[in-house]
Design an enzyme around this catalytic site. Structure first.
Site, PDB file in Angstrom:
ATOM      1  N   ASN A 150       0.785  -1.239   0.000  1.00 26.53           N
ATOM      2  CA  ASN A 150       0.000   0.000   0.000  1.00 26.53           C
ATOM      3  C   ASN A 150       0.816   1.289   0.000  1.00 26.53           C
ATOM      4  O   ASN A 150       0.265   2.364  -0.176  1.00 26.53           O
ATOM      5  CB  ASN A 150      -0.970   0.012   1.191  1.00 26.53           C
ATOM      6  CG  ASN A 150      -0.278  -0.255   2.502  1.00 26.53           C
ATOM      7  OD1 ASN A 150       0.485  -1.211   2.628  1.00 26.53           O
ATOM      8  ND2 ASN A 150      -0.508   0.574   3.483  1.00 26.53           N
ATOM      9  N   GLN A 176      -5.212  -3.972  -1.525  1.00 25.27           N
ATOM     10  CA  GLN A 176      -4.776  -3.013  -2.550  1.00 25.27           C
ATOM     11  C   GLN A 176      -4.758  -3.606  -3.959  1.00 25.27           C
ATOM     12  O   GLN A 176      -4.495  -2.891  -4.923  1.00 25.27           O
ATOM     13  CB  GLN A 176      -3.386  -2.450  -2.210  1.00 25.27           C
ATOM     14  CG  GLN A 176      -3.362  -1.563  -0.963  1.00 25.27           C
ATOM     15  CD  GLN A 176      -4.030  -0.198  -1.148  1.00 25.27           C
ATOM     16  OE1 GLN A 176      -4.304   0.244  -2.263  1.00 25.27           O
ATOM     17  NE2 GLN A 176      -4.293   0.494  -0.055  1.00 25.27           N
ATOM     18  N   CYS A 205      -2.859   5.057   7.602  1.00 26.73           N
ATOM     19  CA  CYS A 205      -2.948   4.472   8.947  1.00 26.73           C
ATOM     20  C   CYS A 205      -1.728   4.829   9.801  1.00 26.73           C
ATOM     21  O   CYS A 205      -1.766   4.705  11.016  1.00 26.73           O
ATOM     22  CB  CYS A 205      -3.056   2.951   8.873  1.00 26.73           C
ATOM     23  SG  CYS A 205      -4.539   2.439   8.040  1.00 26.73           S
ATOM     24  N   HIS A 239     -14.075  -0.058   1.247  1.00 30.59           N
ATOM     25  CA  HIS A 239     -13.889   1.373   0.955  1.00 30.59           C
ATOM     26  C   HIS A 239     -12.714   1.664   0.021  1.00 30.59           C
ATOM     27  O   HIS A 239     -12.531   2.796  -0.423  1.00 30.59           O
ATOM     28  CB  HIS A 239     -13.802   2.198   2.249  1.00 30.59           C
ATOM     29  CG  HIS A 239     -12.512   2.098   2.998  1.00 30.59           C
ATOM     30  ND1 HIS A 239     -11.490   2.995   2.843  1.00 30.59           N
ATOM     31  CD2 HIS A 239     -12.081   1.207   3.929  1.00 30.59           C
ATOM     32  CE1 HIS A 239     -10.494   2.673   3.656  1.00 30.59           C
ATOM     33  NE2 HIS A 239     -10.830   1.584   4.316  1.00 30.59           N
ATOM     34  N   SER A 278     -11.209  -5.002   1.797  1.00 33.70           N
ATOM     35  CA  SER A 278     -11.992  -3.919   2.359  1.00 33.70           C
ATOM     36  C   SER A 278     -12.859  -3.281   1.281  1.00 33.70           C
ATOM     37  O   SER A 278     -12.422  -3.149   0.135  1.00 33.70           O
ATOM     38  CB  SER A 278     -10.991  -2.902   2.896  1.00 33.70           C
ATOM     39  OG  SER A 278     -11.643  -1.794   3.404  1.00 33.70           O
TER      40      SER A 278
HETATM   41  N1  PMP Z   1      -4.466  -3.631   4.277  1.00 32.86           N
HETATM   42  C1  PMP Z   1      -4.007  -2.728   3.409  1.00 32.86           C
HETATM   43  C2  PMP Z   1      -2.950  -3.146   2.431  1.00 32.86           C
HETATM   44  C3  PMP Z   1      -4.517  -1.427   3.390  1.00 32.86           C
HETATM   45  O1  PMP Z   1      -4.047  -0.550   2.502  1.00 32.86           O
HETATM   46  C4  PMP Z   1      -5.513  -1.082   4.326  1.00 32.86           C
HETATM   47  C5  PMP Z   1      -6.096   0.322   4.364  1.00 32.86           C
HETATM   48  N2  PMP Z   1      -5.165   1.309   4.691  1.00 32.86           N
HETATM   49  C6  PMP Z   1      -5.952  -2.043   5.231  1.00 32.86           C
HETATM   50  C7  PMP Z   1      -5.409  -3.312   5.180  1.00 32.86           C
HETATM   51  C8  PMP Z   1      -6.998  -1.728   6.270  1.00 32.86           C
HETATM   52  O2  PMP Z   1      -8.253  -1.609   5.710  1.00 32.86           O
HETATM   53  P1  PMP Z   1      -9.509  -1.080   6.553  1.00 32.86           P
HETATM   54  O3  PMP Z   1      -9.393   0.411   6.518  1.00 32.86           O
HETATM   55  O4  PMP Z   1     -10.701  -1.576   5.839  1.00 32.86           O
HETATM   56  O5  PMP Z   1      -9.412  -1.645   7.920  1.00 32.86           O
END
Ligand code: PMP
Length: 370
Positions: A151, A180, A320, A200, A198
């Site tokens: 990501n 991703q 994150c 979103h 996910s």
């Molecule tokens: N895994 C990856 C590779 C991501 O890019 C993300 C989102 N930043 C997540 C997990 C977490 O997803 P969610 O926001 O749905 O918890």
């Protein structure tokens, strides 16, 4: 009003209109999907249909799907749920550049539950090699977890070969975080035992996602509760979100085919413009087309503010980790100083004019601060 340019689709995406409309309609059907009267059963059936449709759309055979609140929960459930169900094997393999929800699940197993975890490092192209897994896999390895697309830098791991190796040469399970890659590139599910994603990130709802897993394995629940989600995730189901997830996945997969060439053209255009400015491209040219990481001589914090002043939304790392003071594990793992890195993620909603504008602003910033 200032025109806004959104180049942060790896962080989250706009909500698809069809998904939004279906969701709004479903909100009136408020009945509990586990209620035994007709209106409850109707919701239950729609949710089960969505579950089956997603597995069919993804082309996964002999598998189950658990609806979750997103990929973070799906990753936690895959890793810790498997570990808690199989306590006799105490060795795990993952990579150093996984998303925080994977990395911190492994850290927790290591720190609180006495597991031994091997964290593999990516090569110069930002990829985890099968050879490295070969070197570290052991008879007591329970799980190997390697993400499909990273990501922060967009590198693509060959999860088909990794999964094949794990399957043919060990008793371990193989999990991949496909958050991703879903809707961007084809996902080879054949050799995967578990996969998380996910909504979103694919124009769906926030707080929605899923874990798919093959039926030969079992998981312990992390959220203790009732019979929902095969007893592996307690709590009243978020039925409206779960029901529209099938539509979200279908639209994402259709969009992947429709938009791949256009996104590649935008990517190539952006790369050529960035190269003209002599910035350092940190993403490998073998990576995904929707994500580009680069560095300049300007601190990313300064550059982000500068872009923001012009209505351009980009990020410097994973969202994150955007409020953390710790350096990015991902960039560090490929020898890049995260203080100077910028991540742009594009999609079919972007165009060349936006890239031109972005490049003009970047040029101006380099002249001013570079
Ligand atoms: N895994 C990856 C590779 C991501 O890019 C993300 C989102 N930043 C997540 C997990 C977490 O997803 P969610 O926001 O749905 O918890």
């Amino acid at each position: 009003m200032q025109h806004k340019i959104y180049f942060d689709h790896a962080s989250t995406t706009s909500l698809n209109r069809e998904v939004k409309e279906s969701y709004i309609k479903l909100l009136d059907k408020f009945y509990n999907s586990d209620a035994l009267y007709d209106d409850g059963v109707a919701i239950y059936r729609m949710q089960e249909e969505s579950r089956m449709r997603i597995l069919n759309l993804l082309g996964i055979k002999n598998a189950s799907l658990i609806f979750t609140s997103g990929a973070s929960e799906a990753n936690s459930l895959a890793i810790k749920g498997l570990a808690f169900k199989n306590p006799s094997k105490k060795h795990l393999i993952t990579s150093i550049y996984e998303h925080a929800s994977v990395y911190n699940s492994f850290k927790q197993l290591e720190d609180l539950f006495g597991y031994e975890v091997t964290y593999l490092k990516p090569d110069k192209d930002g990829m985890i090699g099968v050879d490295d897994i070969k070197k570290h896999i052991r008879p007591d390895t329970l799980l190997v977890s390697i993400m499909h697309v990273n990501n922060e830098i967009g590198s693509i791991n060959d999860i088909n070969s990794i999964g094949k190796f794990v399957k043919e040469n060990s008793q371990a399970y193989f999990h991949s975080d496909i958050t991703q890659s879903l809707g961007k590139i084809d996902i080879p599910f054949e050799n995967l035992d578990l996969a998380s994603f996910s909504a979103h990130k694919i124009h769906g709802l926030k707080g929605s996602g899923a874990l798919v897993y093959k039926n030969h394995l079992d998981l312990a629940a992390l959220i203790s509760g009732g019979q929902q989600e095969y007893g592996k995730r307690g709590g009243t189901s978020n039925a409206p979100a779960n029901i529209v997830l099938a539509k979200t996945v279908r639209i994402a997969l259709e969009g992947q085919k429709k938009h791949a060439t256009y996104v590649k053209e935008l990517h190539d255009y952006l790369i050529s413009k960035l190269k003209d400015l002599r910035v350092e491209i940190n993403s490998s040219d073998k990576g995904t087309h929707n994500l580009i990481n680069f560095s300049t001589s300007i601190k990313s914090e300064v550059l982000l503010n500068y872009f923001n002043m012009y209505g351009i939304m980009v990020s410097s790392r994973s969202t994150c980790g955007s409020r953390e003071n710790e350096p990015s594990r991902v960039l560090k793992s490929i020898g890049v100083d995260d203080e100077y890195a910028i991540r742009i993620s594009i999609n079919e909603e972007n165009n060349r004019q936006e890239i031109d504008y972005f490049i003009d602003v970047l040029k101006e910033a380099i002249e001013k601060y570079g």
